[in-house]
Design a protein around this motif. Sequence first.
Motif, mmCIF file in Angstrom:
data_model
loop_
_atom_site.group_PDB
_atom_site.id
_atom_site.type_symbol
_atom_site.label_atom_id
_atom_site.label_comp_id
_atom_site.label_asym_id
_atom_site.label_seq_id
_atom_site.Cartn_x
_atom_site.Cartn_y
_atom_site.Cartn_z
ATOM 1 N N MET A 69 0.846 -1.183 0.000
ATOM 2 C CA MET A 69 0.000 0.000 0.000
ATOM 3 C C MET A 69 0.886 1.239 0.000
ATOM 4 S SD MET A 69 -3.111 0.951 2.602
ATOM 5 C CE MET A 69 -4.282 -0.180 1.894
ATOM 6 N N LYS A 70 0.531 2.221 -0.770
ATOM 7 C CA LYS A 70 1.293 3.466 -0.896
ATOM 8 C C LYS A 70 0.928 4.439 0.223
ATOM 9 C CE LYS A 70 2.817 2.808 -5.315
ATOM 10 N NZ LYS A 70 4.077 2.228 -5.424
ATOM 11 N N THR A 71 1.816 5.400 0.449
ATOM 12 C CA THR A 71 1.598 6.359 1.532
ATOM 13 C C THR A 71 0.292 7.150 1.400
ATOM 14 O OG1 THR A 71 3.071 7.934 0.435
ATOM 15 C CG2 THR A 71 4.018 6.593 2.199
ATOM 16 N N PRO A 72 -0.170 7.542 0.186
ATOM 17 C CA PRO A 72 -1.458 8.256 0.139
ATOM 18 C C PRO A 72 -2.622 7.415 0.666
ATOM 19 C CG PRO A 72 -0.279 8.583 -1.930
ATOM 20 C CD PRO A 72 0.478 7.541 -1.135
ATOM 21 N N GLU A 73 -2.586 6.117 0.406
ATOM 22 C CA GLU A 73 -3.651 5.253 0.896
ATOM 23 C C GLU A 73 -3.598 5.113 2.423
ATOM 24 O OE1 GLU A 73 -1.671 4.153 -1.717
ATOM 25 O OE2 GLU A 73 -3.086 4.236 -3.383
ATOM 26 N N ILE A 74 -2.394 5.043 2.953
ATOM 27 C CA ILE A 74 -2.251 4.945 4.413
ATOM 28 C C ILE A 74 -2.712 6.253 5.055
ATOM 29 C CG2 ILE A 74 -0.634 4.640 6.338
ATOM 30 C CD1 ILE A 74 1.053 2.881 4.383
ATOM 31 N N LEU A 75 -2.346 7.367 4.450
ATOM 32 C CA LEU A 75 -2.791 8.661 4.955
ATOM 33 C C LEU A 75 -4.318 8.739 4.949
ATOM 34 C CD1 LEU A 75 -2.266 11.530 5.959
ATOM 35 C CD2 LEU A 75 -1.997 12.229 3.564
ATOM 36 N N ALA A 76 -4.947 8.249 3.907
ATOM 37 C CA ALA A 76 -6.413 8.253 3.832
ATOM 38 C C ALA A 76 -7.013 7.412 4.964
ATOM 39 C CB ALA A 76 -6.875 7.742 2.469
ATOM 40 N N LEU A 77 -6.393 6.280 5.264
ATOM 41 C CA LEU A 77 -6.867 5.461 6.381
ATOM 42 C C LEU A 77 -6.761 6.223 7.702
ATOM 43 C CD1 LEU A 77 -5.252 2.006 5.455
ATOM 44 C CD2 LEU A 77 -7.707 2.566 5.406
ATOM 45 N N LEU A 78 -5.631 6.897 7.902
ATOM 46 C CA LEU A 78 -5.433 7.670 9.128
ATOM 47 C C LEU A 78 -6.471 8.783 9.245
ATOM 48 C CD1 LEU A 78 -1.560 7.875 9.039
ATOM 49 C CD2 LEU A 78 -2.908 6.802 10.846
ATOM 50 N N GLU A 79 -6.653 9.501 8.165
ATOM 51 C CA GLU A 79 -7.581 10.626 8.185
ATOM 52 C C GLU A 79 -9.029 10.186 8.389
ATOM 53 O OE1 GLU A 79 -6.449 12.627 4.558
ATOM 54 O OE2 GLU A 79 -5.019 13.898 5.640
ATOM 55 N N SER A 80 -9.332 8.951 8.055
ATOM 56 C CA SER A 80 -10.697 8.449 8.263
ATOM 57 C C SER A 80 -10.834 7.672 9.574
ATOM 58 C CB SER A 80 -11.134 7.577 7.084
ATOM 59 O OG SER A 80 -10.364 6.388 7.029
ATOM 60 N N GLY A 81 -9.758 7.671 10.390
ATOM 61 C CA GLY A 81 -9.825 7.037 11.702
ATOM 62 C C GLY A 81 -9.675 5.528 11.696
ATOM 63 N N GLN A 82 -9.220 4.959 10.591
ATOM 64 C CA GLN A 82 -9.011 3.512 10.500
ATOM 65 C C GLN A 82 -7.580 3.180 10.939
ATOM 66 O OE1 GLN A 82 -10.645 1.666 6.880
ATOM 67 N NE2 GLN A 82 -11.447 3.715 6.374
ATOM 68 N N TYR A 83 -7.331 3.395 12.221
ATOM 69 C CA TYR A 83 -5.966 3.320 12.743
ATOM 70 C C TYR A 83 -5.355 1.924 12.673
ATOM 71 C CZ TYR A 83 -7.192 7.943 14.387
ATOM 72 O OH TYR A 83 -7.611 9.248 14.447
ATOM 73 N N GLN A 84 -6.121 0.904 12.964
ATOM 74 C CA GLN A 84 -5.566 -0.446 12.917
ATOM 75 C C GLN A 84 -5.159 -0.810 11.493
ATOM 76 O OE1 GLN A 84 -4.871 -2.550 15.745
ATOM 77 N NE2 GLN A 84 -3.573 -3.325 14.105
ATOM 78 N N ASN A 85 -6.005 -0.505 10.522
ATOM 79 C CA ASN A 85 -5.662 -0.778 9.122
ATOM 80 C C ASN A 85 -4.445 0.039 8.693
ATOM 81 O OD1 ASN A 85 -7.777 -2.593 8.831
ATOM 82 N ND2 ASN A 85 -9.169 -1.076 7.968
ATOM 83 N N ALA A 86 -4.392 1.279 9.125
ATOM 84 C CA ALA A 86 -3.252 2.130 8.792
ATOM 85 C C ALA A 86 -1.968 1.580 9.409
ATOM 86 C CB ALA A 86 -3.501 3.557 9.269
ATOM 87 N N LYS A 87 -2.058 1.155 10.668
ATOM 88 C CA LYS A 87 -0.890 0.603 11.355
ATOM 89 C C LYS A 87 -0.400 -0.651 10.650
ATOM 90 C CE LYS A 87 0.599 -1.075 15.930
ATOM 91 N NZ LYS A 87 0.951 -2.453 15.608
ATOM 92 N N ASP A 88 -1.316 -1.548 10.346
ATOM 93 C CA ASP A 88 -0.942 -2.790 9.658
ATOM 94 C C ASP A 88 -0.294 -2.488 8.312
ATOM 95 O OD1 ASP A 88 -2.059 -4.164 11.801
ATOM 96 O OD2 ASP A 88 -3.929 -4.648 10.732
ATOM 97 N N SER A 89 -0.874 -1.562 7.571
ATOM 98 C CA SER A 89 -0.343 -1.220 6.249
ATOM 99 C C SER A 89 1.016 -0.542 6.346
ATOM 100 C CB SER A 89 -1.322 -0.313 5.499
ATOM 101 O OG SER A 89 -2.540 -0.973 5.278
ATOM 102 N N ALA A 90 1.163 0.388 7.287
ATOM 103 C CA ALA A 90 2.435 1.085 7.449
ATOM 104 C C ALA A 90 3.535 0.119 7.891
ATOM 105 C CB ALA A 90 2.290 2.223 8.452
ATOM 106 N N GLU A 91 3.230 -0.737 8.846
ATOM 107 C CA GLU A 91 4.231 -1.691 9.317
ATOM 108 C C GLU A 91 4.621 -2.683 8.230
ATOM 109 O OE1 GLU A 91 2.500 -3.122 12.996
ATOM 110 O OE2 GLU A 91 3.593 -1.584 14.136
ATOM 111 N N LYS A 92 3.674 -3.099 7.422
ATOM 112 C CA LYS A 92 3.982 -3.997 6.305
ATOM 113 C C LYS A 92 4.893 -3.293 5.293
ATOM 114 C CE LYS A 92 1.898 -6.847 2.728
ATOM 115 N NZ LYS A 92 0.663 -7.268 2.057
ATOM 116 N N ALA A 93 4.571 -2.048 4.970
ATOM 117 C CA ALA A 93 5.395 -1.288 4.025
ATOM 118 C C ALA A 93 6.787 -1.015 4.586
ATOM 119 C CB ALA A 93 4.701 0.020 3.656
ATOM 120 N N LEU A 94 6.889 -0.832 5.904
ATOM 121 C CA LEU A 94 8.188 -0.577 6.529
ATOM 122 C C LEU A 94 9.124 -1.782 6.439
ATOM 123 C CD1 LEU A 94 7.140 1.522 9.635
ATOM 124 C CD2 LEU A 94 8.763 2.233 7.848
ATOM 125 N N LEU A 95 8.581 -2.964 6.263
ATOM 126 C CA LEU A 95 9.433 -4.144 6.108
ATOM 127 C C LEU A 95 10.338 -4.014 4.886
ATOM 128 C CD1 LEU A 95 6.882 -6.993 6.971
ATOM 129 C CD2 LEU A 95 8.748 -6.110 8.416
#
Length: 159
Positions: A1-27
């Motif tokens: 998942m790209k950073t704009p999609e993660i940002l959209a998750l954060l801005e919509s309050g979907q923190y768990q999905n954002a966290k999972d996506s960010a941590e996966k991308a950080l690998l």
Amino acid sequence: MKTPEILALLESGQYQNAKDSAEKALLSEPDNALLNYYAAWSCDGLSIENDAIPYYEKALELGLPKTDLADAYIGLGSTYRAIGNYEKAGETFQKALAAFPENQALAVFASMALYNDRNYKEAMQLAIKIIGETSNDPNIIAYKKAILNYSEDLDAVWD
């Protein structure tokens, strides 16, 4: 998942999905400052502040775009404050204010950290100054000069 999609998750309050996506991308991109920042933000949103700190620190160390930098400082400083590390919170906000002296939100958070660190006078002076400088209330505006003058030293007495 790209950073704009993660940002959209954060801005919509979907923190768990954002966290999972960010941590996966950080690998695959551990030195991506934005991904670290987004992981930190998601941890804060999930109220797991201690997990947020290393992500914030790494994001700041790697260098965030200026558009995200002040918010990252607010996030890290607020997180330190939330866990009771008032000294680190104060240091973070002072560093942030040096970089963004006109950012009144940073000043408000710095005021709270000063209060928590029992620097009551400095906290109150900063808060009063912010009110005097930013209020649109006509009653505050009418006394702006006096409010700003008094904010310089709350203990001053004129004979």
